[in-house]
Design a protein around this motif. Structure first.
Motif, short mmCIF file in Angstrom:
data_model
loop_
_atom_site.label_atom_id
_atom_site.label_comp_id
_atom_site.label_asym_id
_atom_site.label_seq_id
_atom_site.Cartn_x
_atom_site.Cartn_y
_atom_site.Cartn_z
N PHE A 1 67.88 -96.94 -57.64
CA PHE A 1 67.00 -96.76 -56.96
C PHE A 1 66.68 -98.04 -56.07
N PHE A 2 66.99 -98.60 -56.47
CA PHE A 2 66.82 -100.21 -55.96
C PHE A 2 67.42 -100.34 -54.07
N TYR A 3 68.99 -99.56 -54.67
CA TYR A 3 69.68 -99.45 -53.21
C TYR A 3 68.89 -98.41 -51.86
N GLU A 4 68.44 -97.40 -52.82
CA GLU A 4 67.91 -96.38 -51.72
C GLU A 4 66.87 -97.03 -51.47
N PHE A 5 65.50 -97.72 -52.13
CA PHE A 5 64.43 -97.90 -51.43
C PHE A 5 64.90 -98.88 -50.52
N ILE B 1 72.05 -88.08 -45.02
CA ILE B 1 73.29 -89.57 -45.35
C ILE B 1 73.18 -90.85 -46.79
N GLU B 2 72.22 -91.23 -46.28
CA GLU B 2 71.71 -92.18 -47.39
C GLU B 2 71.89 -91.10 -49.01
N VAL C 1 74.37 -92.26 -52.13
CA VAL C 1 74.07 -92.73 -53.55
C VAL C 1 74.27 -91.66 -54.37
N GLU C 2 73.82 -90.78 -54.22
CA GLU C 2 73.84 -89.34 -55.27
C GLU C 2 75.28 -89.34 -55.50
N GLY D 1 71.99 -82.30 -49.13
CA GLY D 1 71.91 -83.53 -48.49
C GLY D 1 72.32 -82.77 -47.68
N ILE D 2 73.63 -82.03 -47.82
CA ILE D 2 74.61 -82.01 -46.71
C ILE D 2 74.08 -80.79 -45.49
N ILE D 3 73.82 -79.73 -46.15
CA ILE D 3 73.20 -79.32 -45.39
C ILE D 3 71.65 -79.59 -44.74
#
Length: 363
Positions: free
Chosen positions: A168-172, A206-207, A211-212, A232-234
């Motif tokens: 979650f922090f990486y996404e932030f 992409i992000e 992370v997913e 996410g790809i779509i």
């Protein structure tokens, strides 16, 4: 530490208020405020952000629960039980975008320009809401076994007091960087309408997909790919299509799903502002001098005719000015004439006397 007590922010009477819900509510408020500032700055119309919030929250809630059901996170029987867990963020974003598109079509707003304001604002809301995962102890990666990496924010506690990588922090951090780039591009104002929104979708897709891949608590599609990665790809492919559409469009056209007759960035409420700007521009032009009543325009005034000259008279320039004789000169002239007359009279008398003498002696 009790996981339940850690997740609760406070109580309203007997009802607990969880950090996860509270922070996502704060994120929604922040997104609405930022979207309102950006739409007003772009003169898209008043209260457009509030209208989108009223439309987007119900639509996003339905979409989030629908995607959670499709991913198998929530049984279909609990679809309308929103007090239970189970919401998919991609569903909220996609259904919210559909609601915004319908709203823009009805109100005659440029969907591309609206997305340029809404996408950065929505990403700010997502970044704030990600901290709800910290208190909820989800959205985490694998367990950290190396003690050198067991420190926050690189890692965080999960369920059972185990330490996991803090996805979650990486996404932030990634979302904050994306928002900074989008706002910088928007401030420069060099991109076509819809480009910033499309870039925001592409970078976030992409992000999120990256992370997913390291998260452990996500549903799989066919046992081969994670559901959120597939979405996410779509979304990334759709964003690439929109960028190509924007690139090949006319400079002043509406670029994303807009009709040609819809003015770029102008809605029903933005038109008076545009008309006011046109009036200001016209006010800069020099105004024509007002014509007085009863007077003909300057170009229609007849030229004054010259006064006719009287026959036998010379013009003023040709007439000599009469010479005035002084009083003393006149007096001298009069005395001179008198002396001449007296002299002539004396000469006549003298001559008459001589004639008399001659006549006497002739006798």
């Amino acid at each position: 530490m009790d996981d339940t007590s850690f997740r609760i922010a406070f109580y309203l009477g007997e009802f607990p208020v969880y950090w996860y819900a509270l922070l996502f509510a704060v994120g929604i408020i922040a997104a609405v405020v930022v979207a309102d500032v950006l739409t007003r700055r772009d003169k898209l119309g008043k209260d457009i952000a509030l209208d989108l919030c009223i439309i987007g929250i119900p639509a996003g809630l339905v979409g989030a629960r629908l995607f959670a059901v499709i991913a198998g996170l929530v049984p279909i029987a609990n679809f309308f039980k929103f007090n239970t867990a189970g919401l998919a963020l991609w569903g909220a974003l996609i259904f919210g975008a559909i609601g915004a598109f319908i709203y823009c079509k009805i109100k005659k707003y440029s969907f591309g320009k609206v997305m340029d304001c809404v996408v950065p604002a929505a990403l700010i809301g997502i970044a704030i809401g990600r901290w709800g995962d910290f208190f909820n102890r989800d959205a985490l990666g694998p367990i950290v076994t190396n003690r050198a990496f067991q420190w926050f924010p690189l890692a965080a506690y999960g369920t059972g007091e185990q330490i996991h990588y803090a996805c979650f922090f990486y996404e932030f951090i990634f979302i904050a960087a994306i928002v900074a780039v989008l706002l910088l591009l928007k401030k420069r104002g060099t991109m076509k309408a819809g480009a910033i929104g499309a870039w925001g979708l592409l970078l976030y897709a992409i992000e999120s997909s990256a992370v997913e891949l390291i998260r452990e608590d996500r549903a799989m599609v066919g046992g081969a790919i994670k559901f959120n990665v597939l979405i996410g790809i779509i979304v990334a492919l759709v964003a690439v299509y929109l960028l190509l559409k924007v690139k090949n469009s006319a400079p002043k056209a509406d670029h994303i799903f807009d009709d040609e007759d819809v003015a770029a960035g102008e809605g029903d409420e933005a038109k008076p502002e545009a008309q006011a700007e046109d009036k200001e521009d016209e006010g800069d032009k020099p105004e024509a001098e007002p014509e007085l009543e009863g007077e003909a325009p300057k170009e229609e005034l007849p030229e004054p005719e010259a006064e006719p000259e009287l026959e036998g008279e010379a013009s003023k320039e040709e007439l000599p000015e009469p010479k005035k004789e002084s009083v003393s000169r006149k007096k001298n002239k009069k005395n001179k004439n008198a002396r001449a007359d007296k002299k002539a009279s004396s000469a006549a008398d003298s001559k008459g006397k001589d004639d008399d003498d001659d006549y006497t002696y002739g006798w």
